[in-house]
Motif scaffolding. Structure first.
Motif, short mmCIF file in Angstrom:
data_model
loop_
_atom_site.label_atom_id
_atom_site.label_comp_id
_atom_site.label_asym_id
_atom_site.label_seq_id
_atom_site.Cartn_x
_atom_site.Cartn_y
_atom_site.Cartn_z
N SER A 64 1.91 4.89 1.81
CA SER A 64 1.95 5.58 3.10
C SER A 64 2.93 6.73 3.02
O SER A 64 3.79 6.78 2.14
N GLU A 123 -1.37 3.61 4.65
CA GLU A 123 -1.27 2.22 5.08
C GLU A 123 -0.22 2.07 6.17
O GLU A 123 0.59 2.96 6.40
N GLY A 125 0.82 -1.20 0.00
CA GLY A 125 0.00 0.00 0.00
C GLY A 125 0.85 1.25 0.00
O GLY A 125 2.09 1.21 -0.05
#
Length: 551
Positions: free
Chosen positions: A467, A515, A465
């Protein structure tokens, strides 16, 4: 004379049984609430006859109380407390089980430094704060105490109408024993504070580098990575910085099983007291030892001073800090693997990078391991599945990964604890080791007081993901600089030299979003020194307690 009872009637009886019982129930309820408010507040549910009390988590995390519509009352925050372990010392003399060992003088070149930082609230009020002894005597004051009534008031802007933050920092504080940073709460919130210790020596049995992210006391903590083999000393150091007594119980687990000794239980630490315990007294000649420290009463600080001596040659020193609690998922960021040419001979097993997995449960654990570097996920040397017998520690060699920094993620069908060893140097040039504990997901408002004596790198790892990690440097004069943002996209590990981000930073504010992302410090000192202290946990927000006064 009649045997009938007197026909006198008390005031309580005149009110009727329903009224009396109602008042009694309300008085009992008030006593129960007062008891709970006087105790520690956490994410627990306490039920009593005629009513219930539920405590909500930090930042209004939903709880059973919230689901039932129970009213919450805010509970004033306590002072922020961060304890630094003492300077490493050589253990000598008798080490009988459960007793404090004697210590010998060692290095002539050893040096150590404490650094502490405290950040103001939005009104630029610096909380009263000081580095103190365990008993609370000032060693170095950072900011004077604010009047308690004034400190309790929430303030979003200064008297001039401006809002912002500033900090105060103390560096190079010379205190060889336990040192505690204490900061008063402001506006009902714990103040943002942090402290670190760094140690370096070029000679003596404890030659090497070690750094500690000084931590708040806790009632439950796991420490991994100790060794009790010949020439290896694992010294569990306990301290109670609180004003009340603590009773400590230990669980010690090694590669050969769990220790069974009566003196693992009921270790009493009064206010300001310490205790040093040689782990070899519980499990001897074991290369992989983990210890759980639980206390009732006051929370305590616990750290293991681990050192290695191969014959007459020092093999490094490190503070082993507590990682995450046992659980089915663990993430270990900050693992460093050197070039193959710098790895020692195979017979020097504890000088090679290695993952350790502790299974404290009564059933065998099957653990799936994933490893990430800058380029993404890589194959796990020896296979991605590790079987860990009950009540034992299993290891996974990591030297087959190749040079670089890594993040290790574990998923288990049983609760486990994890950590990893990194090494630096050669047998010819001198060896040192660092220990990376499992980490908690990064959130908002982490304050890192940068360790002194060596360059610091920040390592961030993600299992997938997108971040972002935002860093705001703090200068020696307390000024907070412009933010820098680091983007992590996908499963990766990113390493940044703090000097490249901000050469003059003595502390850093860290915020993460998106994430899940995990972080650690990688400190690389001269003479092959290495240490991998954790990134401090995020600042606590307002705690609240939910009270149900219905019958």
């Amino acid at each position: 004379m009649s045997d009938a009872p007197e026909q006198t009637t008390s005031r309580a009886a005149q009110r009727g049984p329903e009224v009396v019982e109602g008042r009694r129930a309300r008085r009992a309820q008030r006593r129960r609430i007062q008891k709970i408010l006087a105790g520690s507040v956490g994410a627990v549910l306490v039920l009593g006859a005629g009513g219930g009390v539920a405590a909500a988590g930090i930042f209004g995390v939903p709880s059973a109380a919230g689901d039932l519509g129970i009213t919450r009352s805010e509970v004033p925050a306590g002072e922020a407390v961060f304890s630094c372990p003492p300077v490493p010392r050589v253990v000598e003399g008798s080490t009988a089980e459960g007793t404090d060992p004697q210590f010998a003088a060692d290095s002539e070149s050893a040096e150590s430094a404490l650094r502490a930082a405290v950040v103001s609230d939005a009104a630029e009020r610096l909380p009263g704060s000081a580095i103190t002894t365990l008993e609370g005597e000032d060693i170095e004051r950072l900011a004077p105490q604010i009047d308690p009534a004034e400190a309790e008031e929430a303030a979003g802007a200064s008297a001039d109408g401006y809002s912002g933050q500033r900090a105060t920092v103390r560096s190079g504080v010379d205190e060889p024993d336990w040192a505690v940073l204490r900061a008063q709460p402001l506006g009902g919130l714990k103040s943002l504070a942090g402290q670190s210790r760094a140690y370096q020596a070029e000679d003596g049995d404890l030659a090497g580098f070690a750094a500690s992210t000084c931590r708040p006391p806790s009632n439950d903590q796991w420490i991994t990575g100790a060794s009790t083999e010949v020439g290896r000393t694992g010294l569990l150091m306990l301290a109670n910085p609180s004003a009340s007594a603590a009773t400590v119980n230990l669980d010690v687990v090694g590669s050969t099983g769990r220790a069974d000794a009566g003196n693992l239980r009921g270790i009493v630490l009064g206010p300001g007291q310490t205790k040093n315990i040689v782990l070899a007294g519980f499990i001897a000649d074991d290369p992989s030892v983990s210890v759980r420290v639980r206390s009732t009463g006051a929370p305590v600080n616990a750290v293991v001073q681990q050192s290695v001596l191969r014959g007459l040659t020092p093999g490094g020193v490190e503070y082993l800090e507590a990682g995450e609690s046992a659980g089915p998922a663990q993430v270990v960021p900050g693992v460093m693997v050197p070039e193959e040419s710098n790895l020692p001979a195979d017979d020097v097993a504890d000088a090679r990078p290695e993952l350790q997995i502790t299974n404290p449960g009564s059933r065998e654990a099957e653990v799936n391991v994933r490893i990430f570097r800058t380029s993404g996920e890589v194959d796990v040397p020896g296979g991605a599945t590790v079987t860990v017998p009950a009540d034992s520690v299993a290891t996974l060699p990591l030297d087959g990964l190749g040079e670089g920094s890594y993040t290790v993620a574990l998923q288990s069908d049983e609760s486990v604890v994890a950590g990893a060893r990194s090494v630096r140097g050669t047998e010819e040039s001198g060896l040192d080791f660092g220990w990376a504990a499992s980490a908690k997901r990064l959130g908002n408002q982490h304050l890192l007081a940068v360790p002194q004596l060596a360059p610091v790198h920040l390592v961030f790892g993600s299992a997938g993901g997108a971040s972002e990690v935002t860093l705001r440097p703090i200068a020696a004069d307390g000024g907070i600089g412009e933010a820098s943002t680091i983007v992590l996209d996908g499963a990766t590990t990113r390493t940044f030299a703090l000097d490249d981000l901000e050469p003059d930073a003595v502390a850093v504010l860290i915020d993460a979003s998106g994430e899940a992302v995990f972080g650690a410090q990688l400190v690389l000192a001269s003479g092959n020194g290495i240490s991998i202290p954790s990134i401090p946990r995020a600042s606590e927000g307002q705690r609240s307690i939910a009270v149900d006064v219905t019958r």
